[in-house]
Design a protein around this motif. Structure first.
Motif, PDB file in Angstrom:
ATOM      1  N   MET A 142     115.515  11.148 -65.697  1.00 15.58           N
ATOM      2  CA  MET A 142     115.797  10.952 -63.830  1.00 15.58           C
ATOM      3  C   MET A 142     114.494  10.037 -63.478  1.00 15.58           C
ATOM      4  SD  MET A 142     119.055  12.523 -61.822  1.00 15.58           S
ATOM      5  CE  MET A 142     120.484  12.409 -62.345  1.00 15.58           C
ATOM      6  N   PRO A 143     114.448   9.160 -63.599  1.00 18.00           N
ATOM      7  CA  PRO A 143     113.036   8.688 -62.545  1.00 18.00           C
ATOM      8  C   PRO A 143     112.378   9.540 -61.850  1.00 18.00           C
ATOM      9  CG  PRO A 143     114.618   7.149 -62.064  1.00 18.00           C
ATOM     10  CD  PRO A 143     115.157   8.150 -62.659  1.00 18.00           C
ATOM     11  N   HIS A 144     111.400   9.490 -60.877  1.00 16.42           N
ATOM     12  CA  HIS A 144     110.884  10.325 -59.954  1.00 16.42           C
ATOM     13  C   HIS A 144     109.594  10.121 -59.223  1.00 16.42           C
ATOM     14  CE1 HIS A 144     108.937  11.892 -63.196  1.00 16.42           C
ATOM     15  NE2 HIS A 144     107.683  12.408 -62.549  1.00 16.42           N
ATOM     16  N   CYS A 145     109.238  10.374 -57.946  1.00 14.81           N
ATOM     17  CA  CYS A 145     108.106   9.768 -57.799  1.00 14.81           C
ATOM     18  C   CYS A 145     107.057  10.186 -58.305  1.00 14.81           C
ATOM     19  CB  CYS A 145     108.053   9.607 -56.556  1.00 14.81           C
ATOM     20  SG  CYS A 145     106.135   9.290 -55.046  1.00 14.81           S
ATOM     21  N   ASP A 146     105.659   9.323 -58.405  1.00 14.10           N
ATOM     22  CA  ASP A 146     105.150  10.523 -59.153  1.00 14.10           C
ATOM     23  C   ASP A 146     103.792  11.102 -58.833  1.00 14.10           C
ATOM     24  OD1 ASP A 146     105.309   9.797 -62.431  1.00 14.10           O
ATOM     25  OD2 ASP A 146     104.375   7.600 -62.367  1.00 14.10           O
ATOM     26  N   ASN A 147     104.043  11.184 -57.081  1.00 11.64           N
ATOM     27  CA  ASN A 147     103.108  11.462 -55.579  1.00 11.64           C
ATOM     28  C   ASN A 147     104.319  12.690 -55.399  1.00 11.64           C
ATOM     29  OD1 ASN A 147     100.883  11.182 -54.057  1.00 11.64           O
ATOM     30  ND2 ASN A 147     102.636  10.765 -52.607  1.00 11.64           N
ATOM     31  N   CYS A 148     104.773  12.518 -55.259  1.00 11.96           N
ATOM     32  CA  CYS A 148     105.644  13.769 -54.668  1.00 11.96           C
ATOM     33  C   CYS A 148     106.689  14.736 -55.070  1.00 11.96           C
ATOM     34  CB  CYS A 148     106.372  13.303 -53.086  1.00 11.96           C
ATOM     35  SG  CYS A 148     108.197  12.649 -53.230  1.00 11.96           S
ATOM     36  N   ASN A 149     106.862  13.894 -56.896  1.00 19.07           N
ATOM     37  CA  ASN A 149     108.390  14.289 -57.896  1.00 19.07           C
ATOM     38  C   ASN A 149     109.140  14.045 -57.132  1.00 19.07           C
ATOM     39  OD1 ASN A 149     108.030  15.027 -60.233  1.00 19.07           O
ATOM     40  ND2 ASN A 149     108.416  17.171 -60.007  1.00 19.07           N
ATOM     41  N   ASN A 150     109.898  13.832 -55.985  1.00 15.76           N
ATOM     42  CA  ASN A 150     111.478  13.480 -55.581  1.00 15.76           C
ATOM     43  C   ASN A 150     111.989  12.324 -56.494  1.00 15.76           C
ATOM     44  OD1 ASN A 150     111.179  15.444 -53.312  1.00 15.76           O
ATOM     45  ND2 ASN A 150     110.816  13.980 -51.683  1.00 15.76           N
ATOM     46  N   HIS A 151     113.053  12.304 -56.678  1.00 12.44           N
ATOM     47  CA  HIS A 151     114.476  11.628 -56.962  1.00 12.44           C
ATOM     48  C   HIS A 151     114.066  10.934 -56.903  1.00 12.44           C
ATOM     49  CE1 HIS A 151     117.617  10.273 -59.372  1.00 12.44           C
ATOM     50  NE2 HIS A 151     118.249   9.880 -57.873  1.00 12.44           N
ATOM     51  N   VAL A 152     113.832   9.442 -57.266  1.00 12.35           N
ATOM     52  CA  VAL A 152     114.520   7.934 -56.651  1.00 12.35           C
ATOM     53  C   VAL A 152     115.270   7.322 -57.490  1.00 12.35           C
ATOM     54  CG1 VAL A 152     112.141   7.482 -56.099  1.00 12.35           C
ATOM     55  CG2 VAL A 152     112.126   7.359 -58.247  1.00 12.35           C
ATOM     56  N   SER A 153     115.959   6.586 -57.703  1.00 14.78           N
ATOM     57  CA  SER A 153     117.113   5.717 -58.296  1.00 14.78           C
ATOM     58  C   SER A 153     116.258   4.452 -59.503  1.00 14.78           C
ATOM     59  CB  SER A 153     117.946   4.549 -57.808  1.00 14.78           C
ATOM     60  OG  SER A 153     117.227   3.330 -57.318  1.00 14.78           O
ATOM     61  N   ARG A 154     116.871   4.995 -60.204  1.00 17.70           N
ATOM     62  CA  ARG A 154     116.894   3.623 -61.369  1.00 17.70           C
ATOM     63  C   ARG A 154     116.246   1.890 -60.832  1.00 17.70           C
ATOM     64  NH1 ARG A 154     116.115   6.172 -66.047  1.00 17.70           N
ATOM     65  NH2 ARG A 154     117.574   7.531 -66.507  1.00 17.70           N
ATOM     66  N   ARG A 155     117.061   1.766 -60.190  1.00 18.65           N
ATOM     67  CA  ARG A 155     116.285   1.086 -59.307  1.00 18.65           C
ATOM     68  C   ARG A 155     115.528   1.004 -58.661  1.00 18.65           C
ATOM     69  NH1 ARG A 155     119.907  -3.818 -58.308  1.00 18.65           N
ATOM     70  NH2 ARG A 155     119.737  -5.751 -56.447  1.00 18.65           N
ATOM     71  N   PHE A 156     115.554   1.736 -57.857  1.00 17.58           N
ATOM     72  CA  PHE A 156     113.931   1.865 -57.035  1.00 17.58           C
ATOM     73  C   PHE A 156     112.727   1.853 -58.004  1.00 17.58           C
ATOM     74  CE2 PHE A 156     110.513   3.959 -55.209  1.00 17.58           C
ATOM     75  CZ  PHE A 156     110.545   2.930 -53.872  1.00 17.58           C
ATOM     76  N   GLN A 157     113.081   2.608 -59.344  1.00 15.91           N
ATOM     77  CA  GLN A 157     112.049   2.282 -60.033  1.00 15.91           C
ATOM     78  C   GLN A 157     111.890   1.078 -60.859  1.00 15.91           C
ATOM     79  OE1 GLN A 157     112.631   4.196 -63.895  1.00 15.91           O
ATOM     80  NE2 GLN A 157     110.591   4.990 -64.081  1.00 15.91           N
ATOM     81  N   THR A 158     112.822   0.494 -60.877  1.00 13.99           N
ATOM     82  CA  THR A 158     112.116  -0.973 -61.587  1.00 13.99           C
ATOM     83  C   THR A 158     112.038  -1.805 -60.756  1.00 13.99           C
ATOM     84  OG1 THR A 158     115.157  -0.658 -62.663  1.00 13.99           O
ATOM     85  CG2 THR A 158     113.492  -2.780 -62.474  1.00 13.99           C
ATOM     86  N   VAL A 159     112.390  -1.914 -59.443  1.00 11.00           N
ATOM     87  CA  VAL A 159     112.121  -2.418 -58.918  1.00 11.00           C
ATOM     88  C   VAL A 159     110.430  -2.662 -57.909  1.00 11.00           C
ATOM     89  CG1 VAL A 159     111.544  -3.509 -55.801  1.00 11.00           C
ATOM     90  CG2 VAL A 159     113.735  -3.218 -57.501  1.00 11.00           C
TER      91      VAL A 159
END
Length: 53
Positions: free
Chosen positions: A1-18
């Motif tokens: 699952m994608p995650h924020c490299d800053n805080c390590n929280n989960h993000v959606s694949r769509r958020f990661q794509t954008v």
């Protein structure tokens, strides 16, 4: 699952794509950064001709 490299929280694949850079790095998310800052970053990238894909 994608995650924020800053805080390590989960993000959606769509958020990661954008919002991730060309290497897939995601330096901020709604959990650790104001939404306005994320949008501004995306706009700045777009104005420099960088793709948001």
């Amino acid at each position: 699952m994608p995650h924020c490299d800053n805080c390590n929280n989960h993000v959606s694949r769509r958020f990661q794509t954008v919002f991730a850079d060309d290497e897939g790095n995601l330096l901020a998310c709604p959990s650790c950064s104001p939404n306005a800052g994320i949008a501004e970053s995306s706009r700045d990238r777009s104005s420099r001709g960088e793709s948001a894909e």
